[in-house]
Design a protein around this motif. Structure first.
Motif, PDB file in Angstrom:
ATOM      1  N   SER A   1       0.827  -1.204   0.000  1.00 37.83           N
ATOM      2  CA  SER A   1       0.000   0.000   0.000  1.00 37.83           C
ATOM      3  C   SER A   1       0.862   1.256   0.000  1.00 37.83           C
ATOM      4  O   SER A   1       0.587   2.225  -0.723  1.00 37.83           O
ATOM      5  CB  SER A   1      -0.922  -0.020   1.222  1.00 37.83           C
ATOM      6  OG  SER A   1      -1.641   1.188   1.344  1.00 37.83           O
TER       7      SER A   1
ATOM      8  N   GLY B   1      -6.545   1.941  -8.359  1.00 37.61           N
ATOM      9  CA  GLY B   1      -7.364   0.761  -8.105  1.00 37.61           C
ATOM     10  C   GLY B   1      -6.611  -0.283  -7.286  1.00 37.61           C
ATOM     11  O   GLY B   1      -7.158  -0.870  -6.351  1.00 37.61           O
ATOM     12  N   VAL B   2      -5.341  -0.493  -7.666  1.00 32.11           N
ATOM     13  CA  VAL B   2      -4.517  -1.441  -6.906  1.00 32.11           C
ATOM     14  C   VAL B   2      -4.308  -0.939  -5.479  1.00 32.11           C
ATOM     15  O   VAL B   2      -4.367  -1.710  -4.508  1.00 32.11           O
ATOM     16  CB  VAL B   2      -3.158  -1.654  -7.617  1.00 32.11           C
ATOM     17  CG1 VAL B   2      -2.229  -2.501  -6.741  1.00 32.11           C
ATOM     18  CG2 VAL B   2      -3.363  -2.319  -8.971  1.00 32.11           C
TER      19      VAL B   2
ATOM     20  N   ILE C   1      -7.288  -1.715  -3.360  1.00 34.52           N
ATOM     21  CA  ILE C   1      -7.332  -3.120  -2.929  1.00 34.52           C
ATOM     22  C   ILE C   1      -6.345  -3.373  -1.797  1.00 34.52           C
ATOM     23  O   ILE C   1      -6.672  -4.013  -0.790  1.00 34.52           O
ATOM     24  CB  ILE C   1      -7.033  -4.050  -4.128  1.00 34.52           C
ATOM     25  CG1 ILE C   1      -8.134  -3.921  -5.181  1.00 34.52           C
ATOM     26  CG2 ILE C   1      -6.898  -5.499  -3.661  1.00 34.52           C
ATOM     27  CD1 ILE C   1      -7.829  -4.651  -6.471  1.00 34.52           C
ATOM     28  N   PHE C   2      -5.133  -2.861  -1.951  1.00 37.38           N
ATOM     29  CA  PHE C   2      -4.109  -3.053  -0.916  1.00 37.38           C
ATOM     30  C   PHE C   2      -4.540  -2.419   0.409  1.00 37.38           C
ATOM     31  O   PHE C   2      -4.345  -3.003   1.486  1.00 37.38           O
ATOM     32  CB  PHE C   2      -2.775  -2.458  -1.369  1.00 37.38           C
ATOM     33  CG  PHE C   2      -2.107  -3.226  -2.479  1.00 37.38           C
ATOM     34  CD1 PHE C   2      -2.480  -4.530  -2.760  1.00 37.38           C
ATOM     35  CD2 PHE C   2      -1.103  -2.644  -3.243  1.00 37.38           C
ATOM     36  CE1 PHE C   2      -1.862  -5.249  -3.791  1.00 37.38           C
ATOM     37  CE2 PHE C   2      -0.480  -3.348  -4.264  1.00 37.38           C
ATOM     38  CZ  PHE C   2      -0.866  -4.655  -4.538  1.00 37.38           C
TER      39      PHE C   2
ATOM     40  N   PHE D   1      -7.620  -1.805   1.439  1.00 37.42           N
ATOM     41  CA  PHE D   1      -8.709  -2.606   1.999  1.00 37.42           C
ATOM     42  C   PHE D   1      -8.173  -3.845   2.719  1.00 37.42           C
ATOM     43  O   PHE D   1      -8.571  -4.145   3.840  1.00 37.42           O
ATOM     44  CB  PHE D   1      -9.676  -3.023   0.894  1.00 37.42           C
ATOM     45  CG  PHE D   1     -10.686  -4.050   1.338  1.00 37.42           C
ATOM     46  CD1 PHE D   1     -11.817  -3.669   2.053  1.00 37.42           C
ATOM     47  CD2 PHE D   1     -10.494  -5.403   1.063  1.00 37.42           C
ATOM     48  CE1 PHE D   1     -12.735  -4.619   2.478  1.00 37.42           C
ATOM     49  CE2 PHE D   1     -11.407  -6.354   1.479  1.00 37.42           C
ATOM     50  CZ  PHE D   1     -12.534  -5.960   2.191  1.00 37.42           C
ATOM     51  N   MET D   2      -7.255  -4.566   2.066  1.00 36.65           N
ATOM     52  CA  MET D   2      -6.700  -5.774   2.664  1.00 36.65           C
ATOM     53  C   MET D   2      -5.913  -5.445   3.936  1.00 36.65           C
ATOM     54  O   MET D   2      -5.970  -6.186   4.919  1.00 36.65           O
ATOM     55  CB  MET D   2      -5.804  -6.494   1.659  1.00 36.65           C
ATOM     56  CG  MET D   2      -6.544  -7.090   0.474  1.00 36.65           C
ATOM     57  SD  MET D   2      -7.811  -8.289   0.984  1.00 36.65           S
ATOM     58  CE  MET D   2      -6.800  -9.532   1.792  1.00 36.65           C
TER      59      MET D   2
END
Length: 603
Positions: free
Chosen positions: A49, A91-92, A95-96, A98-99
């Motif tokens: 991230s 976008g990536v 996702i990072f 969120f995880m």
């Protein structure tokens, strides 16, 4: 006037960050071990991230330079292509992020859940002396405020610290790569801003705590007034309480306004400093652009990354403050987890045959002082012998040690000297859970839990059926009044049984004891606070309860223990007289006889 402790997160005490305090905190992270795989995955996503976040200003630089017709390798693409790459990068990053949040929350929630369970298990297995020396509010805050602070450290503080460090390292490396001189100029300004922010922030937090304390004081006034509203109205003191509350609220307002001045000054200064620093850097960068030493994209990226780095540095002040609170919370939790507990089981206990009691109880020359008052000896050489099935009554003036005997029989405390024997066996040789499983206490001040009547009676044997609970209620003369409630046994009793009368609470407690089916029964002035009608019903229920059991009855009303097999008259921690009612009443100038006369006169 005493002020109740505010256990909110803002008021958690802090400790200095030392080697020992950090060591204490790391011990709490042992609770992370079952989830270390998820924790490591969270660390990976923190790195990913942070990396994608720092990739955004780099691509922004490429986009601006490409738009100005001065693209630089290795990304000499069109503005449209670079913009699409940036959208993909965002976008990536989404996702990072969120995880990262999900994984650390998963670890934090489960870790603190395990910790809370350990704290609670530790609390309920503490000896009675521990609760005599610690306030319940302080202990409950270990599970609430302290555990919450530790949870925030696991789920947020650690993640933000690691993320901040990575951003700092990558950001500093990037701006040094863009332009060394501009980086030095930026670094000369940022520390000044951070230091001033720390000083202002500390003072503002101090002012905020004072305002919170004053607000807590005003809440105390409300609590005291409403809980004692009958006295307020009886003395016609509404005007006085209104004035007292107005005075406290006025002080809250004054403190808040004073605090707002400093916060306003702080925010204004920070805005001036940050934008002034940005202006200085941009001015210097503009000069380098005119000299052809810097591109517009480089300058833009430098400003963006500088904002990231500055924001991270400012955030470290709050992280440091939260870390101090976490260290304090961890120390208090660790102190609790190190306390010596009773040797009791925390699983449903079945009485083993080797520990099954017949009901013979002997006290041999017992002496006892409460641990918190060692200088005052409550029991001063007490001996008694109760055979199985006998009813032993204990009477005497206040402070004679009657209730202390009950505590000693339950092994809430250990005698200073002498022995307590059950069926000829030393009490210390019988596991506590095995012993208490065969005893039941019906106290004067009945504590009912806030659930239903069924749940409160079944507390004596949690796996009992409804039919067994009803049979116990019938023997306790409670089934009739329970059946009159619209919801019957599913009626909620309210906090501490407030929705029931004193007599109803007593009979539910007796039903609970009947359901437990104890070998030894302890009654601590179970009828002293009841009216005559309720006393008759409760006394009849007690007779049902005492059948074929060894019973110790602490009595205030002597009329309730005339049929006792043995009456012990205590005075100043010793047995002054003992015998049956008829034997004791015949003693000229006897203490029991005088107590009996006094009660007849009062009646």
């Amino acid at each position: 006037m005493a002020r109740p402790r505010d256990t909110s997160k803002e008021d958690l005490p802090k400790v200095k960050i030392t080697k020992e305090s950090i060591k204490e905190t790391l011990l709490i992270y042992n609770y992370l071990k079952p989830y270390r795989g998820t924790f490591i995955a969270g660390l990976v996503f923190i790195a990913l991230s942070s990396g994608t976040m720092m990739g955004f200003p780099y691509m922004l630089q490429k986009l601006i330079d490409s738009a100005h017709g001065t693209p630089k390798p290795p990304f000499a693409f069109s503005p449209t292509t670079i913009a699409l790459i940036m959208v993909a990068l965002l976008g990536v990053q989404m996702i990072f992020s969120f995880m990262r949040i999900y994984l650390f929350t998963y670890v934090g929630e489960n870790t603190v859940s395990d910790l809370r369970q350990d704290i609670y298990k530790r609390l309920i297995t503490m000896p009675m002396n521990f609760f005599g020396q610690n306030r319940v509010g302080e202990l409950s805050s270990r599970i609430s405020a302290d555990a919450n602070q530790i949870q925030e450290a696991v789920t947020g503080l650690l993640a933000e610290f690691l993320r901040g460090c990575l951003i700092m390292i990558m950001g500093m490396a990037y701006i040094l790569f863009i332009n060394f001189k501009m980086t030095l100029l930026m670094l000369s300004v940022v520390p000044v801003i951070v230091v001033i922010a720390l000083v202002f922030g500390k003072y503002i937090r101090k002012m905020s705590r004072k305002a919170q304390d004053q607000l807590a004081e005003s809440n105390t006034v409300v609590q005291e007034t409403l809980s004692g509203i009958a006295n307020v109205k009886a003395f016609s003191n509404e005007w006085y309480e209104t004035g007292r509350y107005r005075k406290n609220i006025s002080e809250v307002v004054n403190m808040s306004i004073k605090n707002s001045r400093f916060r306003g000054l702080f925010v204004s200064f920070m805005l001036f400093s940050v934008f002034g620093a940005v202006t200085l850097v941009v001015w210097y960068g503009a000069g380098l652009m005119q000299a052809g030493q810097l591109s517009f994209g480089d300058l833009t990226a430098f400003v963006v990354v500088t904002a990231f780095v500055g924001g991270t540095m400012a955030g470290f002040a709050e992280i440091f403050s939260q870390l101090q609170k976490t260290l304090g919370a961890t120390q208090r939790v660790r102190e609790l987890l190190r306390e010596q507990v009773e040797d009791v089981t925390v699983t449903d206990t079945v009485v083993e045959e080797q520990y099954r009691l017949r009901g013979n109880v002997t006290l041999e020359h017992v002496k006892f002082s409460y641990p918190s008052r060692q200088e005052i000896q409550i029991i001063k050489d007490l001996s008694l012998n109760a055979r199985s099935g006998q009813q032993i009554a204990i009477v005497g003036p206040s402070g004679a040690g009657k209730s202390t005997i009950v505590s000693l029989l339950l092994r809430f405390y250990q005698p200073d000297s002498g022995r307590i024997l059950f069926d000829g066996r030393d009490a210390a040789s019988i596991p506590l859970s095995q012993l208490r499983r065969q005893m039941a206490l019906v106290p004067q001040d009945i504590h009912l839990f806030g659930g239903t009547i069924y749940e409160n009676i079944a507390y004596g044997r949690p796996n009992a059926t409804l039919e067994e609970v009803q049979n116990a209620a019938r023997k306790a003369n409670a089934h009739e009044f329970i059946s009159r409630f619209p919801e019957g046994y599913n009626t909620t009793v309210g906090e501490r049984g407030i929705k029931l009368s004193g007599g109803q609470r007593q009979r539910i407690a007796i039903a609970r004891a009947i359901l437990k089916d104890p070998v030894i029964l302890l009654l601590d002035e179970a009828t002293s606070s009841l009216d005559s009608e309720s006393e008759a019903l409760v006394q009849d229920a007690l007779q049902n309860l005492m059948k074929d059991r060894t019973s110790f009855v602490i009595a205030h009303r002597l009329s309730t223990i005339r049929s006792a097999d043995q009456i012990l008259v205590l005075e100043d921690g010793r047995v002054r007289e003992s015998g049956t009612h008829h034997e004791l009443i015949s003693i000229e100038d006897g203490l029991y006889r005088n107590l009996n006369k006094l009660q007849l006169f009062e009646g």
